[in-house]
Write an enzyme that holds these catalytic residues in place. Structure first.
Site, PDB file in Angstrom:
ATOM      1  N   SER A  34       8.612   5.789  -6.939  1.00 34.27           N
ATOM      2  CA  SER A  34       8.710   6.317  -5.586  1.00 34.27           C
ATOM      3  C   SER A  34       9.843   7.323  -5.573  1.00 34.27           C
ATOM      4  CB  SER A  34       8.995   5.195  -4.579  1.00 34.27           C
ATOM      5  OG  SER A  34       9.286   5.740  -3.293  1.00 34.27           O
ATOM      6  N   ARG A  35       9.783   8.270  -4.661  1.00 29.42           N
ATOM      7  CA  ARG A  35      10.925   9.175  -4.493  1.00 29.42           C
ATOM      8  C   ARG A  35      12.115   8.449  -3.876  1.00 29.42           C
ATOM      9  NH1 ARG A  35       6.716  13.224  -3.052  1.00 29.42           N
ATOM     10  NH2 ARG A  35       6.696  14.803  -4.703  1.00 29.42           N
ATOM     11  N   LEU A  72      -1.053   9.226  -3.449  1.00 29.75           N
ATOM     12  CA  LEU A  72      -0.233  10.141  -2.660  1.00 29.75           C
ATOM     13  C   LEU A  72      -1.054  10.779  -1.538  1.00 29.75           C
ATOM     14  CD1 LEU A  72       1.546  11.946  -5.643  1.00 29.75           C
ATOM     15  CD2 LEU A  72       2.646  10.424  -3.984  1.00 29.75           C
ATOM     16  N   HIS A  77      -2.683  15.624  -4.434  1.00 33.34           N
ATOM     17  CA  HIS A  77      -3.494  15.023  -5.487  1.00 33.34           C
ATOM     18  C   HIS A  77      -3.685  15.937  -6.693  1.00 33.34           C
ATOM     19  CE1 HIS A  77      -5.539  11.829  -2.713  1.00 33.34           C
ATOM     20  NE2 HIS A  77      -4.245  11.623  -2.911  1.00 33.34           N
ATOM     21  N   LYS A  95      -9.263   9.377  -3.415  1.00 33.22           N
ATOM     22  CA  LYS A  95     -10.098  10.438  -2.876  1.00 33.22           C
ATOM     23  C   LYS A  95      -9.464  10.993  -1.592  1.00 33.22           C
ATOM     24  CE  LYS A  95     -10.878   7.958   0.529  1.00 33.22           C
ATOM     25  NZ  LYS A  95     -10.308   8.413   1.784  1.00 33.22           N
ATOM     26  N   ARG A 163      -3.609  10.789   8.177  1.00 30.80           N
ATOM     27  CA  ARG A 163      -4.981  11.162   8.518  1.00 30.80           C
ATOM     28  C   ARG A 163      -5.040  12.125   9.698  1.00 30.80           C
ATOM     29  NH1 ARG A 163      -4.469   6.212   6.708  1.00 30.80           N
ATOM     30  NH2 ARG A 163      -5.931   5.400   5.140  1.00 30.80           N
ATOM     31  N   ASP A 175     -11.154  12.325   4.713  1.00 30.34           N
ATOM     32  CA  ASP A 175     -10.845  10.906   4.617  1.00 30.34           C
ATOM     33  C   ASP A 175     -12.082  10.036   4.458  1.00 30.34           C
ATOM     34  OD1 ASP A 175      -9.129   8.643   4.622  1.00 30.34           O
ATOM     35  OD2 ASP A 175      -9.586   8.299   6.735  1.00 30.34           O
TER      36      ASP A 175
END
Length: 332
Positions: A34-35, A72, A77, A95, A163, A175
């Site tokens: 993780s960042r 992510l 992606h 996806k 989203r 999505d």
């Protein structure tokens, strides 16, 4: 045992993919990144993952990881699928793997140059209910397929949810619109020729919140609507001249409804229901991915959703967006 690294602490990873890998018979999780190093450590502790990293780059450099799962935001992606492939890691990416079909060519080049497996995580194609639908159509159980009808909707007005954030690749089509298109293509083995569509966007979010479309597959047509601002619903049916097949929970099997496929003959005098209890489509996906790596099937030609199929699916999504803008039929 395929050694997995999880690239981010995203919800779908925590709730679906990490448990699926932990339950798989041919994979283990050796690292998570993780960042925010604290978040990586917290998730690692929760799932007893032995290694955590405070950057994605550090995990990709590690020799503790054979394959990377990428959950992510959609807009990232392509970048990280290529970086992971260039680091010599096999890649399972959520996806849609890209928001534009032509960008998938760059991922294919990275896959081939580094001799790794890269696949878009369409878990539905590993569920036996979808294999049953495909076999029923292929064996002529519904006669000549004429029409596919699909719906996938939910209600989400959270402005902070990815989203609903256009810059992160949010919207109904990226999505959830990809699922009816993949399901239709997977079950029939056919590709669309042209499409017409209506696309409605939220005036505040800027994302597409409702899309209805008609796709011409030559010998049959597919109609669907998807929405991020409608009551929960999902279904898909395949209608032929001698019968029809309906999938009860086509996309969120195990969460939305019981997993079963219903076949009806032409005059409804006979019905058969095929049930698939206890199936975890995410676990089936990661196990199939690991088998493909072990068998050196690095283009996913046998059982894995291939990048070539990903490109064809995104070409359809791209055409739907174009049709929504033009108001005309658009070639795929």
């Amino acid at each position: 045992m395929l050694r997995w690294g999880i690239l981010s602490t995203a919800k779908i990873g925590r709730e679906q993919l990490i448990p699926a890998i932990l339950n798989a018979d041919n994979g283990i999780i050796t690292a998570i990144a993780s960042r925010d190093e604290g978040r990586a450590k917290a998730v690692a502790t929760r799932f007893a993952i032995p290694n955590s990293f405070g950057s994605y780059e550090a995990m990709l450099e590690s020799d503790l990881v054979d394959a990377v799962y990428i959950p992510l935001p959609t807009s990232q992606h392509v970048e990280w699928a290529i970086k992971a492939a260039n680091a010599g890691k096999h890649v399972l990416c959520e996806k849609p793997i890209s928001l534009h079909a032509d960008q998938i060519d760059d991922i294919i080049k990275a896959r081939d140059a580094n001799n790794v497996l890269v696949s878009e995580a369409f878990m539905v194609t590993y569920h036996p209910q979808w294999h049953k639908v495909r076999s029923l159509i292929a064996e002529g159980a519904i006669g000549t397929l004429r029409h596919v009808q699909a719906a996938f909707t939910y209600y989400n007005m959270d402005a902070d949810n990815m989203r609903n954030i256009a810059s992160l690749g949010g919207g109904a089509l990226p999505d959830i619109g990809v699922y009816p298109t993949v399901g239709t293509r997977f079950a029939t083995g056919a590709e669309p020729v042209r499409v017409s569509a209506k696309v409605e966007r939220d005036p505040t979010f800027g994302t597409d919140i409702f899309t209805s479309c008609r796709a011409d597959f030559g010998s049959f047509e597919m109609t669907m609507y998807v929405s991020t601002q409608m009551a929960l619903r999902q279904e898909i049916s395949f209608h032929g001249d001698k019968g029809w097949v309906e999938v009860s929970a086509p996309f969120n099997a195990g969460l939305y409804d019981a997993d079963y496929v219903t076949w009806n003959n032409a005059d409804h005098s006979e019905q058969r229901k095929y049930s698939f209890p206890g199936v975890n489509q995410y676990q089936m996906q990661v196990e199939a991915f690991a088998r493909a790596v072990a068998s050196d099937d690095l283009k996913g030609e046998e059982e894995i959703f291939s990048l070539e199929s990903s490109k064809n699916n995104q070409k359809l999504i791209d055409a739907i967006f174009r049709a929504g803008e033009s108001g005309n039929w658009e070639d795929v």
